[in-house]
Scaffold this motif. Structure first.
Motif, PDB file in Angstrom:
ATOM      1  N   VAL A  40      17.340  10.853  11.080  1.00  0.00           N
ATOM      2  CA  VAL A  40      18.296  11.169  10.017  1.00  0.00           C
ATOM      3  C   VAL A  40      17.828  10.645   8.656  1.00  0.00           C
ATOM      4  O   VAL A  40      18.116  11.255   7.615  1.00  0.00           O
ATOM      5  N   LEU A  41      17.101   9.541   8.640  1.00  0.00           N
ATOM      6  CA  LEU A  41      16.752   8.835   7.404  1.00  0.00           C
ATOM      7  C   LEU A  41      16.263   9.736   6.264  1.00  0.00           C
ATOM      8  O   LEU A  41      16.879   9.768   5.190  1.00  0.00           O
ATOM      9  N   PRO A  42      15.169  10.486   6.410  1.00  0.00           N
ATOM     10  CA  PRO A  42      14.679  11.257   5.260  1.00  0.00           C
ATOM     11  C   PRO A  42      15.597  12.406   4.869  1.00  0.00           C
ATOM     12  O   PRO A  42      15.660  12.781   3.692  1.00  0.00           O
ATOM     13  N   HIS A  43      16.321  12.973   5.828  1.00  0.00           N
ATOM     14  CA  HIS A  43      17.209  14.101   5.525  1.00  0.00           C
ATOM     15  C   HIS A  43      18.458  13.639   4.775  1.00  0.00           C
ATOM     16  O   HIS A  43      18.910  14.312   3.840  1.00  0.00           O
ATOM     17  N   ALA A  44      19.027  12.499   5.176  1.00  0.00           N
ATOM     18  CA  ALA A  44      20.187  11.960   4.455  1.00  0.00           C
ATOM     19  C   ALA A  44      19.787  11.582   3.032  1.00  0.00           C
ATOM     20  O   ALA A  44      20.551  11.793   2.077  1.00  0.00           O
ATOM     21  N   LEU A  45      18.580  11.030   2.894  1.00  0.00           N
ATOM     22  CA  LEU A  45      18.095  10.693   1.559  1.00  0.00           C
ATOM     23  C   LEU A  45      17.919  11.958   0.721  1.00  0.00           C
ATOM     24  O   LEU A  45      18.290  11.992  -0.453  1.00  0.00           O
ATOM     25  N   SER A  46      17.374  12.997   1.325  1.00  0.00           N
ATOM     26  CA  SER A  46      17.199  14.273   0.628  1.00  0.00           C
ATOM     27  C   SER A  46      18.536  14.824   0.157  1.00  0.00           C
ATOM     28  O   SER A  46      18.652  15.341  -0.963  1.00  0.00           O
ATOM     29  N   TYR A  47      19.553  14.719   0.997  1.00  0.00           N
ATOM     30  CA  TYR A  47      20.885  15.204   0.641  1.00  0.00           C
ATOM     31  C   TYR A  47      21.409  14.488  -0.606  1.00  0.00           C
ATOM     32  O   TYR A  47      21.957  15.119  -1.524  1.00  0.00           O
ATOM     33  N   ASN A  48      21.223  13.171  -0.656  1.00  0.00           N
ATOM     34  CA  ASN A  48      21.777  12.383  -1.755  1.00  0.00           C
ATOM     35  C   ASN A  48      20.875  12.317  -2.976  1.00  0.00           C
ATOM     36  O   ASN A  48      21.315  11.869  -4.048  1.00  0.00           O
ATOM     37  N   ALA A  49      19.633  12.751  -2.860  1.00  0.00           N
ATOM     38  CA  ALA A  49      18.648  12.595  -3.925  1.00  0.00           C
ATOM     39  C   ALA A  49      19.124  13.046  -5.300  1.00  0.00           C
ATOM     40  O   ALA A  49      18.896  12.332  -6.300  1.00  0.00           O
ATOM     41  N   PRO A  50      19.787  14.211  -5.432  1.00  0.00           N
ATOM     42  CA  PRO A  50      20.200  14.644  -6.778  1.00  0.00           C
ATOM     43  C   PRO A  50      21.146  13.676  -7.476  1.00  0.00           C
ATOM     44  O   PRO A  50      21.221  13.662  -8.709  1.00  0.00           O
ATOM     45  N   ALA A  51      21.862  12.856  -6.696  1.00  0.00           N
ATOM     46  CA  ALA A  51      22.859  11.947  -7.273  1.00  0.00           C
ATOM     47  C   ALA A  51      22.343  10.534  -7.487  1.00  0.00           C
ATOM     48  O   ALA A  51      23.056   9.696  -8.061  1.00  0.00           O
ATOM     49  N   ILE A  52      21.102  10.232  -7.049  1.00  0.00           N
ATOM     50  CA  ILE A  52      20.610   8.850  -7.107  1.00  0.00           C
ATOM     51  C   ILE A  52      19.179   8.781  -7.649  1.00  0.00           C
ATOM     52  O   ILE A  52      18.293   8.217  -6.993  1.00  0.00           O
ATOM     53  N   PRO A  53      18.887   9.313  -8.828  1.00  0.00           N
ATOM     54  CA  PRO A  53      17.505   9.304  -9.329  1.00  0.00           C
ATOM     55  C   PRO A  53      16.928   7.901  -9.468  1.00  0.00           C
ATOM     56  O   PRO A  53      15.739   7.682  -9.217  1.00  0.00           O
ATOM     57  N   GLY A  54      17.754   6.936  -9.876  1.00  0.00           N
ATOM     58  CA  GLY A  54      17.254   5.574 -10.020  1.00  0.00           C
ATOM     59  C   GLY A  54      16.816   4.972  -8.699  1.00  0.00           C
ATOM     60  O   GLY A  54      15.737   4.362  -8.594  1.00  0.00           O
ATOM     61  N   ALA A  55      17.643   5.134  -7.681  1.00  0.00           N
ATOM     62  CA  ALA A  55      17.296   4.607  -6.356  1.00  0.00           C
ATOM     63  C   ALA A  55      16.065   5.312  -5.795  1.00  0.00           C
ATOM     64  O   ALA A  55      15.220   4.675  -5.141  1.00  0.00           O
ATOM     65  N   MET A  56      15.936   6.601  -6.033  1.00  0.00           N
ATOM     66  CA  MET A  56      14.770   7.349  -5.555  1.00  0.00           C
ATOM     67  C   MET A  56      13.487   6.810  -6.177  1.00  0.00           C
ATOM     68  O   MET A  56      12.464   6.664  -5.498  1.00  0.00           O
ATOM     69  N   ALA A  57      13.531   6.504  -7.462  1.00  0.00           N
ATOM     70  CA  ALA A  57      12.345   5.974  -8.146  1.00  0.00           C
ATOM     71  C   ALA A  57      11.975   4.591  -7.609  1.00  0.00           C
ATOM     72  O   ALA A  57      10.789   4.292  -7.383  1.00  0.00           O
ATOM     73  N   LYS A  58      12.988   3.747  -7.395  1.00  0.00           N
ATOM     74  CA  LYS A  58      12.720   2.410  -6.854  1.00  0.00           C
ATOM     75  C   LYS A  58      12.128   2.498  -5.448  1.00  0.00           C
ATOM     76  O   LYS A  58      11.183   1.769  -5.113  1.00  0.00           O
ATOM     77  N   LEU A  59      12.682   3.380  -4.639  1.00  0.00           N
ATOM     78  CA  LEU A  59      12.187   3.526  -3.280  1.00  0.00           C
ATOM     79  C   LEU A  59      10.742   4.020  -3.271  1.00  0.00           C
ATOM     80  O   LEU A  59       9.900   3.511  -2.523  1.00  0.00           O
ATOM     81  N   ALA A  60      10.445   4.998  -4.102  1.00  0.00           N
ATOM     82  CA  ALA A  60       9.080   5.529  -4.165  1.00  0.00           C
ATOM     83  C   ALA A  60       8.079   4.443  -4.551  1.00  0.00           C
ATOM     84  O   ALA A  60       6.928   4.459  -4.095  1.00  0.00           O
ATOM     85  N   SER A  61       8.518   3.475  -5.341  1.00  0.00           N
ATOM     86  CA  SER A  61       7.600   2.434  -5.824  1.00  0.00           C
ATOM     87  C   SER A  61       7.124   1.500  -4.725  1.00  0.00           C
ATOM     88  O   SER A  61       6.110   0.815  -4.893  1.00  0.00           O
ATOM     89  N   VAL A  62       7.823   1.459  -3.587  1.00  0.00           N
ATOM     90  CA  VAL A  62       7.425   0.534  -2.509  1.00  0.00           C
ATOM     91  C   VAL A  62       6.928   1.272  -1.262  1.00  0.00           C
ATOM     92  O   VAL A  62       6.618   0.628  -0.252  1.00  0.00           O
ATOM     93  N   LEU A  63       6.842   2.604  -1.335  1.00  0.00           N
ATOM     94  CA  LEU A  63       6.350   3.378  -0.196  1.00  0.00           C
ATOM     95  C   LEU A  63       4.911   3.813  -0.459  1.00  0.00           C
ATOM     96  O   LEU A  63       4.662   4.590  -1.386  1.00  0.00           O
ATOM     97  N   PRO A  64       3.952   3.332   0.322  1.00  0.00           N
ATOM     98  CA  PRO A  64       2.560   3.727   0.121  1.00  0.00           C
ATOM     99  C   PRO A  64       2.390   5.239   0.235  1.00  0.00           C
ATOM    100  O   PRO A  64       2.968   5.887   1.116  1.00  0.00           O
ATOM    101  N   GLY A  65       1.621   5.812  -0.686  1.00  0.00           N
ATOM    102  CA  GLY A  65       1.319   7.241  -0.613  1.00  0.00           C
ATOM    103  C   GLY A  65       2.431   8.143  -1.062  1.00  0.00           C
ATOM    104  O   GLY A  65       2.382   9.359  -0.833  1.00  0.00           O
ATOM    105  N   SER A  66       3.457   7.606  -1.749  1.00  0.00           N
ATOM    106  CA  SER A  66       4.581   8.440  -2.147  1.00  0.00           C
ATOM    107  C   SER A  66       4.270   9.279  -3.384  1.00  0.00           C
ATOM    108  O   SER A  66       4.889  10.325  -3.608  1.00  0.00           O
ATOM    109  N   ASP A  67       3.339   8.795  -4.234  1.00  0.00           N
ATOM    110  CA  ASP A  67       3.015   9.495  -5.487  1.00  0.00           C
ATOM    111  C   ASP A  67       4.274   9.757  -6.308  1.00  0.00           C
ATOM    112  O   ASP A  67       4.430  10.821  -6.920  1.00  0.00           O
ATOM    113  N   GLY A  68       5.179   8.798  -6.304  1.00  0.00           N
ATOM    114  CA  GLY A  68       6.394   8.921  -7.087  1.00  0.00           C
ATOM    115  C   GLY A  68       7.493   9.730  -6.444  1.00  0.00           C
ATOM    116  O   GLY A  68       8.554   9.914  -7.038  1.00  0.00           O
ATOM    117  N   ASP A  69       7.284  10.186  -5.211  1.00  0.00           N
ATOM    118  CA  ASP A  69       8.263  11.021  -4.502  1.00  0.00           C
ATOM    119  C   ASP A  69       8.683  10.287  -3.235  1.00  0.00           C
ATOM    120  O   ASP A  69       7.914  10.202  -2.270  1.00  0.00           O
TER     121      ASP A  69
END
Length: 362
Positions: free
Chosen positions: A265-294
């Motif tokens: 469920v993890l990536p799909h629930a995040l995808s669902y909420n992504a439009p409403a949480i740009p700040g959290a998405m950016a913070k999360l991308a910063s600690v995930l190797p290979g995310s390239d900002g996504d």
């Protein structure tokens, strides 16, 4: 900086290799002497370990009894059986050893009896760090939140995790990451919780692929346990949202395995909420190797490295259950940064059922 409130949960942590040997000292520190030893049927051998540690270090501490029927999703009837057993013995505390199932039952017994609870986790579930109790009755999983549910002491001994199979380590660790990801966009989140969540995600994202390559790696195991502790702590201070609501429904109503469901469920629930949480998405991308900002790309890449199953259908969920699961989830939703829409949630669950890669198109 925005104003915020932060409630730190009370608790004591003993961390490090061999720390299970400190259990007698901890029981004595609490001025107790007759623990109820608790685990699951599959981990009943851990009772022998606890008894050995107690008998060799403190003859004054004698187990009052053992209960080895802890079960996934904390079924109400198991809790009632355990509570009936407690009435027949003279226990003055609870020592639970195992994963989330054991911790959950320990929390239930402690909440209902007032007995102090010492938790010894052997997975990365994180339940030991939350004051939340999830219980299943009549096919529905409900949660309650109370500081009295929180274990008073947690003993993290990395030695107890080295035999955890790589596949279970992967989903248990992804489950922990899910706790922290949801904490990043919780309605009552704050900068302190965010720091804990990001540090926990970073530690797990770096250590879990190492464990897949070498399950015996002590440094990787220590880093993963540290990360799981922080992830559980971050979730323990905020309210849960859509991700956990979905997992409670899928686990409680369809008996799907806990950590595997969270992983899917993890990536799909995040995808669902992504439009409403740009700040959290950016913070999360910063600690995930290979995310390239996504962040979604980063999670997909991590789950690929962990070689986990991505479809709920692989665990027995039927396609015809997707509609009813969506209806249950949308009927009484948890607080969420994006409005819970029945048709979109249905599509989210369908993607989880099919095992599709998460994509940012909700």
């Amino acid at each position: 900086m925005n104003t915020f409130e932060y409630d730190a949960n009370p608790g004591r942590v003993i961390f490090g290799s061999g720390s299970i040997k400190k259990l007698p000292d901890e029981i004595r520190r609490l001025r107790l002497s007759s623990p109820l030893l608790l685990t699951t049927p599959r981990q009943a051998n851990l009772i022998d370990l606890l008894e050995s540690v107690l008998s060799s270090s403190s003859p004054s501490i004698k187990p009052a009894g053992t209960f080895t029927k802890a079960t996934m999703h904390t079924p109400y009837h198991i809790t009632q059986e355990a509570l009936s057993y407690v009435q027949t013995i003279t226990a003055d505390c609870i020592v639970s050893i195992g994963g989330g199932s054991t911790t959950g039952l320990g929390k239930a017994i402690s909440f209902n009896t007032g007995l102090p609870h010492i938790s010894i986790p052997t997975t990365y579930a994180g339940s030991e760090m939350t004051a939340t109790l999830g219980e299943t009755k009549d096919g529905h999983k409900t949660t309650r939140h109370d500081r009295k549910i929180l274990p008073g002491t947690v003993i993290y001994d990395v030695d107890l995790t080295t035999s955890l199979p790589a596949s279970i380590s992967a989903t248990s660790g992804a489950n922990a990451i899910a706790h922290a990801v949801e904490a990043l966009y919780a309605p009552n989140g704050n900068p302190i919780t965010n720091l804990l969540a990001l540090e926990g995600i970073k530690a797990l994202a770096e250590s879990l692929p190492q464990i897949i390559q070498d399950p015996t790696s002590q440094p990787a195991r220590e880093e993963a346990q540290y990360g799981a502790w922080l992830c559980g702590t971050s979730l323990g201070t905020v309210r849960m949202s859509l991700h956990h609501k979905l997992c409670h429904v899928l686990g409680g109503s369809f008996n799907l395995p806990h950590s595997e469901t969270h992983t899917i469920v993890l990536p799909h629930a995040l995808s669902y909420n992504a439009p409403a949480i740009p700040g959290a998405m950016a913070k999360l991308a910063s600690v995930l190797p290979g995310s390239d900002g996504d962040a979604i790309k980063g999670l997909n890449a991590l789950l690929e490295k962990l070689r986990v199953k991505r479809g709920l259908k692989e665990f027995g969920m039927r396609e015809e259950d997707v509609q009813s699961a969506a209806e249950i989830a949308a009927e009484n939703p948890y607080a969420n940064p994006r409005q819970v829409d029945l048709e979109l949630v249905k599509e989210l669950i369908r993607r989880c059922w099919a095992g599709e890669e998460a994509r940012a198109d909700f």
